[in-house]
Write a protein that holds these residues in place. Structure first.
Motif, PDB file in Angstrom:
ATOM      1  N   LEU A   8      -5.390   4.357  -5.986  1.00  0.00           N
ATOM      2  CA  LEU A   8      -5.998   5.254  -4.995  1.00  0.00           C
ATOM      3  C   LEU A   8      -5.779   4.726  -3.576  1.00  0.00           C
ATOM      4  O   LEU A   8      -5.535   5.506  -2.653  1.00  0.00           O
ATOM      5  N   ILE A   9      -5.831   3.406  -3.418  1.00  0.00           N
ATOM      6  CA  ILE A   9      -5.519   2.800  -2.109  1.00  0.00           C
ATOM      7  C   ILE A   9      -4.077   3.163  -1.735  1.00  0.00           C
ATOM      8  O   ILE A   9      -3.798   3.614  -0.623  1.00  0.00           O
ATOM      9  N   ASP A  10      -3.157   2.984  -2.689  1.00  0.00           N
ATOM     10  CA  ASP A  10      -1.742   3.290  -2.440  1.00  0.00           C
ATOM     11  C   ASP A  10      -1.560   4.769  -2.086  1.00  0.00           C
ATOM     12  O   ASP A  10      -0.771   5.117  -1.206  1.00  0.00           O
ATOM     13  N   ALA A  11      -2.300   5.638  -2.768  1.00  0.00           N
ATOM     14  CA  ALA A  11      -2.188   7.079  -2.516  1.00  0.00           C
ATOM     15  C   ALA A  11      -2.663   7.408  -1.099  1.00  0.00           C
ATOM     16  O   ALA A  11      -2.035   8.212  -0.398  1.00  0.00           O
ATOM     17  N   MET A  12      -3.757   6.784  -0.661  1.00  0.00           N
ATOM     18  CA  MET A  12      -4.262   7.033   0.702  1.00  0.00           C
ATOM     19  C   MET A  12      -3.254   6.549   1.740  1.00  0.00           C
ATOM     20  O   MET A  12      -2.985   7.243   2.724  1.00  0.00           O
ATOM     21  N   VAL A 106      -7.844   4.304   7.233  1.00  0.00           N
ATOM     22  CA  VAL A 106      -6.551   3.649   7.052  1.00  0.00           C
ATOM     23  C   VAL A 106      -5.872   3.673   8.407  1.00  0.00           C
ATOM     24  O   VAL A 106      -5.634   4.749   8.952  1.00  0.00           O
ATOM     25  N   SER A 107      -5.582   2.498   8.953  1.00  0.00           N
ATOM     26  CA  SER A 107      -4.849   2.474  10.220  1.00  0.00           C
ATOM     27  C   SER A 107      -3.370   2.274   9.947  1.00  0.00           C
ATOM     28  O   SER A 107      -2.977   1.348   9.244  1.00  0.00           O
ATOM     29  N   THR A 108      -2.556   3.184  10.508  1.00  0.00           N
ATOM     30  CA  THR A 108      -1.100   3.094  10.326  1.00  0.00           C
ATOM     31  C   THR A 108      -0.428   2.662  11.632  1.00  0.00           C
ATOM     32  O   THR A 108       0.749   2.933  11.846  1.00  0.00           O
ATOM     33  N   ARG A 109      -1.183   1.985  12.507  1.00  0.00           N
ATOM     34  CA  ARG A 109      -0.588   1.602  13.801  1.00  0.00           C
ATOM     35  C   ARG A 109       0.497   0.541  13.628  1.00  0.00           C
ATOM     36  O   ARG A 109       1.400   0.449  14.437  1.00  0.00           O
ATOM     37  N   GLU A 110       0.398  -0.282  12.558  1.00  0.00           N
ATOM     38  CA  GLU A 110       1.446  -1.263  12.263  1.00  0.00           C
ATOM     39  C   GLU A 110       2.359  -0.672  11.197  1.00  0.00           C
ATOM     40  O   GLU A 110       1.879  -0.238  10.152  1.00  0.00           O
ATOM     41  N   PRO A 111       3.681  -0.668  11.439  1.00  0.00           N
ATOM     42  CA  PRO A 111       4.575  -0.008  10.469  1.00  0.00           C
ATOM     43  C   PRO A 111       4.630  -0.696   9.102  1.00  0.00           C
ATOM     44  O   PRO A 111       4.892  -0.046   8.095  1.00  0.00           O
ATOM     45  N   ASP A 112       4.364  -2.011   9.050  1.00  0.00           N
ATOM     46  CA  ASP A 112       4.553  -2.734   7.780  1.00  0.00           C
ATOM     47  C   ASP A 112       3.262  -3.036   7.033  1.00  0.00           C
ATOM     48  O   ASP A 112       3.297  -3.432   5.875  1.00  0.00           O
ATOM     49  N   THR A 113       2.127  -2.883   7.707  1.00  0.00           N
ATOM     50  CA  THR A 113       0.863  -3.166   7.037  1.00  0.00           C
ATOM     51  C   THR A 113      -0.094  -2.025   7.311  1.00  0.00           C
ATOM     52  O   THR A 113      -0.026  -1.394   8.362  1.00  0.00           O
ATOM     53  N   ALA A 136      -6.008  -0.018 -11.620  1.00  0.00           N
ATOM     54  CA  ALA A 136      -6.410   1.388 -11.820  1.00  0.00           C
ATOM     55  C   ALA A 136      -7.562   1.470 -12.816  1.00  0.00           C
ATOM     56  O   ALA A 136      -7.524   0.855 -13.866  1.00  0.00           O
ATOM     57  N   LEU A 137      -8.586   2.226 -12.433  1.00  0.00           N
ATOM     58  CA  LEU A 137      -9.741   2.392 -13.310  1.00  0.00           C
ATOM     59  C   LEU A 137      -9.392   3.390 -14.405  1.00  0.00           C
ATOM     60  O   LEU A 137      -8.870   4.451 -14.139  1.00  0.00           O
ATOM     61  N   HIS A 138      -9.703   3.016 -15.635  1.00  0.00           N
ATOM     62  CA  HIS A 138      -9.411   3.926 -16.754  1.00  0.00           C
ATOM     63  C   HIS A 138     -10.665   4.669 -17.147  1.00  0.00           C
ATOM     64  O   HIS A 138     -11.762   4.143 -17.042  1.00  0.00           O
TER      65      HIS A 138
END
Length: 139
Positions: A8-12, A106-113, A136-138
């Motif tokens: 879910l973190i990756d999806a956000m 989620v801050s996207t101000r840094e391109p790599d993090t 991942a929660l099952h």
């Protein structure tokens, strides 16, 4: 504390990067009363703005009807900041209407993090909380 699956973190983060430079927003629904984010629901930023987000009222109505039918609640309300730190703005605070939700930025101000922080916002008071990322929660 927010306990959330890495998927879910990756999806956000993926959603936030895809909508950059505009802010991305969405909800992660979970079973009512369990404080468990499970179902990722990316939304459209109706404002289409790099500094502001707004859910489309019809999308939001549909989502709430769907969550009601599934006995879910918004466990997480997320959005991105594209040029600033992951901390709620005054506008974000004034819009926060879900006292039980985790407000994830989620801050996207840094391109790599991606900086990811979670807050509780109740009656205009912001409290940062720890984020525990788990496999991942099952169900």
């Amino acid at each position: 504390m927010l306990t959330i699956g890495k998927d879910l973190i990756d999806a956000m983060v993926t959603h936030a990067r895809a909508d950059h430079p505009d802010e991305a927003c969405g909800v992660i629904a979970g079973p009512a009363g369990l404080d468990r984010p499970e179902r990722f629901v990316p939304m459209v930023n109706a404002a289409r703005s790099p500094t502001f987000y707004e859910f489309d009222s019809m999308d939001l109505l549909r989502l709430y009807r769907e969550m009601d039918a599934r006995d879910e609640e918004p466990a997480v309300v997320y959005h991105s900041h594209t040029a600033t730190e992951a901390y709620p703005s005054r506008t974000d605070i004034s819009y926060a209407s879900e006292p039980n939700a985790h407000y994830v930025l989620v801050s996207t101000r840094e391109p790599d993090t991606a900086e990811i922080r979670s807050f509780r916002i109740v009656d205009g008071v912001v409290t940062e909380e720890e984020v525990s990322i788990v496999p991942a929660l099952h169900h």
